[in-house]
Design an enzyme around this catalytic site. Structure first.
Site, PDB file in Angstrom:
ATOM      1  N   GLU A  57     -10.057 -45.514 -33.629  1.00  0.00           N
ATOM      2  CA  GLU A  57      -8.769 -45.854 -34.224  1.00  0.00           C
ATOM      3  C   GLU A  57      -8.881 -46.871 -35.347  1.00  0.00           C
ATOM      4  O   GLU A  57      -9.873 -47.612 -35.445  1.00  0.00           O
ATOM      5  CB  GLU A  57      -7.836 -46.420 -33.133  1.00  0.00           C
ATOM      6  CG  GLU A  57      -7.469 -45.422 -32.073  1.00  0.00           C
ATOM      7  CD  GLU A  57      -7.144 -46.091 -30.733  1.00  0.00           C
ATOM      8  OE1 GLU A  57      -6.131 -45.733 -30.123  1.00  0.00           O
ATOM      9  OE2 GLU A  57      -7.925 -46.974 -30.312  1.00  0.00           O
TER      10      GLU A  57
ATOM     11  N   CYS B  21     -16.790 -49.941 -26.863  1.00  0.00           N
ATOM     12  CA  CYS B  21     -17.369 -51.284 -26.976  1.00  0.00           C
ATOM     13  C   CYS B  21     -18.165 -51.591 -25.722  1.00  0.00           C
ATOM     14  O   CYS B  21     -17.748 -51.240 -24.608  1.00  0.00           O
ATOM     15  CB  CYS B  21     -16.261 -52.325 -27.172  1.00  0.00           C
ATOM     16  SG  CYS B  21     -16.870 -54.008 -27.439  1.00  0.00           S
TER      17      CYS B  21
ATOM     18  N   CYS C 263      -9.571 -57.155 -22.567  1.00  0.00           N
ATOM     19  CA  CYS C 263      -9.533 -56.199 -23.675  1.00  0.00           C
ATOM     20  C   CYS C 263      -9.637 -54.767 -23.163  1.00  0.00           C
ATOM     21  O   CYS C 263     -10.589 -54.415 -22.459  1.00  0.00           O
ATOM     22  CB  CYS C 263     -10.673 -56.477 -24.658  1.00  0.00           C
ATOM     23  SG  CYS C 263     -10.707 -55.355 -26.066  1.00  0.00           S
TER      24      CYS C 263
ATOM     25  N   GLY D 158     -14.894 -52.072 -30.947  1.00  0.00           N
ATOM     26  CA  GLY D 158     -16.303 -52.414 -31.095  1.00  0.00           C
ATOM     27  C   GLY D 158     -16.560 -53.849 -31.501  1.00  0.00           C
ATOM     28  O   GLY D 158     -15.662 -54.575 -31.922  1.00  0.00           O
ATOM     29  N   GLU D 159     -17.804 -54.260 -31.343  1.00  0.00           N
ATOM     30  CA  GLU D 159     -18.289 -55.574 -31.776  1.00  0.00           C
ATOM     31  C   GLU D 159     -19.042 -55.384 -33.096  1.00  0.00           C
ATOM     32  O   GLU D 159     -20.140 -54.815 -33.120  1.00  0.00           O
ATOM     33  CB  GLU D 159     -19.207 -56.166 -30.714  1.00  0.00           C
ATOM     34  CG  GLU D 159     -20.092 -57.331 -31.169  1.00  0.00           C
ATOM     35  CD  GLU D 159     -19.335 -58.468 -31.835  1.00  0.00           C
ATOM     36  OE1 GLU D 159     -19.698 -58.823 -32.981  1.00  0.00           O
ATOM     37  OE2 GLU D 159     -18.385 -58.991 -31.216  1.00  0.00           O
TER      38      GLU D 159
ATOM     39  N   CYS E  64      -3.831 -56.225 -30.876  1.00  0.00           N
ATOM     40  CA  CYS E  64      -5.182 -56.706 -30.568  1.00  0.00           C
ATOM     41  C   CYS E  64      -5.504 -56.530 -29.097  1.00  0.00           C
ATOM     42  O   CYS E  64      -4.721 -56.911 -28.228  1.00  0.00           O
ATOM     43  CB  CYS E  64      -5.312 -58.186 -30.949  1.00  0.00           C
ATOM     44  SG  CYS E  64      -5.255 -58.494 -32.719  1.00  0.00           S
TER      45      CYS E  64
END
Length: 351
Positions: free
Chosen positions: A101, A122, A129, A170-171, A343
């Site tokens: 996304e 992730c 999260c 993701g990081e 977020c």
């Protein structure tokens, strides 16, 4: 230095390159600086799939470039528009079938910013999260990040895209090379031309990559999602905190601030009864040790119900504690909660 990369045995994607990358990739082709810039401007700035209008490029050379490189686009599976604010979420499908996304963010002046995903899923599994509950599938290529921005730009031409935030799925620092390459393409004069100071990379705290990023001197804004200054608590909320301590991360961000100039940028996901106490503000002030800072305070978004938003009184008490420690802060609005665009809510869910 970041490298152009992609899956093995797959032609490189032309929208994941700057002009100098294109020339270096195929030194046997007669591509000088001017032609390489014109090709990338055609593909990225003009957003075309062909090279028919590139001045000075022969038909034979155009065909060879397109034979060796890809210009495929991401498929837009779904667009969701929030009913509570002007945010829009895009669900993309890559050529290999993976979905992820991006979020279109309206800014005060008539322009857009784009919250970009850097991975499918992730691996960090942060407790608050939803993306972390997906697990990790794969890194996104540079072109897949650039294409998220290009999609928003082509579908909302009434507003220019002037900002990009690597803060979606993701990081980013676990996909370091591709993220840096995407940022370079987005900033390039032949690309979407997003200013370096308008590109933000957010990390949950991959310490070696923060240090590498600082050493390499990139112009993009870096923000650390700290969320708790108390080591034991942070390690329980963000498993990555078990590897890299809050003290070491803040120290690395202080070095980055000194090297680049400007404040230490920290994000704080505010959760009722978890990280809203005066002890957090005191410990954060101790870790910063007088360094200039800017704390972005974001209300948690957790559809599981495990973590809750602080009410006005609890939030106000925490912000007052930050002020008492002379720690500048800003409350950051996280839009589109009704479409899971806020977020911590990106989980590739369809309506």
């Amino acid at each position: 230095m970041a490298t152009v990369s992609g899956p093995p045995d797959v032609a490189p994607h032309l929208r994941g390159m700057r002009p100098e990358d294109l020339r270096a990739l195929w030194p046997d082709l007669p591509l000088d600086d001017r032609l390489a810039r014109r090709i990338q401007a055609q593909l990225l700035w003009r957003d075309a799939d062909d090279l028919e209008c590139v001045v000075g490029l022969s038909h034979a050379l155009a065909r060879e470039v397109l034979r060796r490189g890809r210009t495929t686009r991401l498929e837009v599976v779904e667009r969701l528009t929030s009913q509570v604010d002007p945010f829009m979420k895009y669900l993309f499908r890559a050529p290999d079938g993976q979905v992820f996304e991006a979020v279109r963010i309206p800014l005060e002046r008539p322009r857009w910013s784009v919250c970009v995903s850097s991975q499918v899923g992730c691996a960090l599994a942060c407790a608050f999260c939803e993306t972390g509950r997906l697990g990790f599938t794969r890194n996104l290529e540079a072109w897949e990040m650039v294409e998220q921005v290009l999609t928003v730009r082509r579908e909302g031409p009434e507003r220019p895209v002037t900002g990009v935030v690597f803060q979606g799925q993701g990081e980013p620092f676990q996909n370091y090379d591709n993220v840096i390459r995407a940022a370079q393409v987005l900033r390039d004069p032949c690309g979407p031309r997003v200013g370096g100071d308008r590109i933000t990379i957010s990390t949950a705290g991959v310490l070696p990559m923060i240090e590498r990023y600082t050493d390499e001197g990139h112009p993009y804004r870096l923000i650390l999602s700290l969320t708790s200054a108390i080591q034991e608590k942070r390690a329980s909320l963000l498993p990555l905190g078990q590897r890299y301590t809050a003290a070491d991360l803040v120290a690395a961000m202080r070095r980055h601030s000194e090297r680049r100039g400007g404040p230490v940028n920290l994000a704080w996901v505010l959760m009722s009864g978890v990280n809203t106490g005066q002890d957090e503000a005191r410990e954060l002030a101790r870790l910063l040790d007088g360094a200039p800072a800017r704390i972005s305070v974001i209300d948690v978004n957790d559809p599981t119900g495990r973590f809750h938003r602080a009410d006005d009184a609890e939030r106000g008490a925490f912000l007052s504690a930050l002020a008492a420690e002379r720690l500048p802060f800003v409350r950051r609005y996280s839009g589109g909660p009704d479409i899971h665009a806020a977020c911590g809510m990106l989980a590739a869910k369809r309506a």
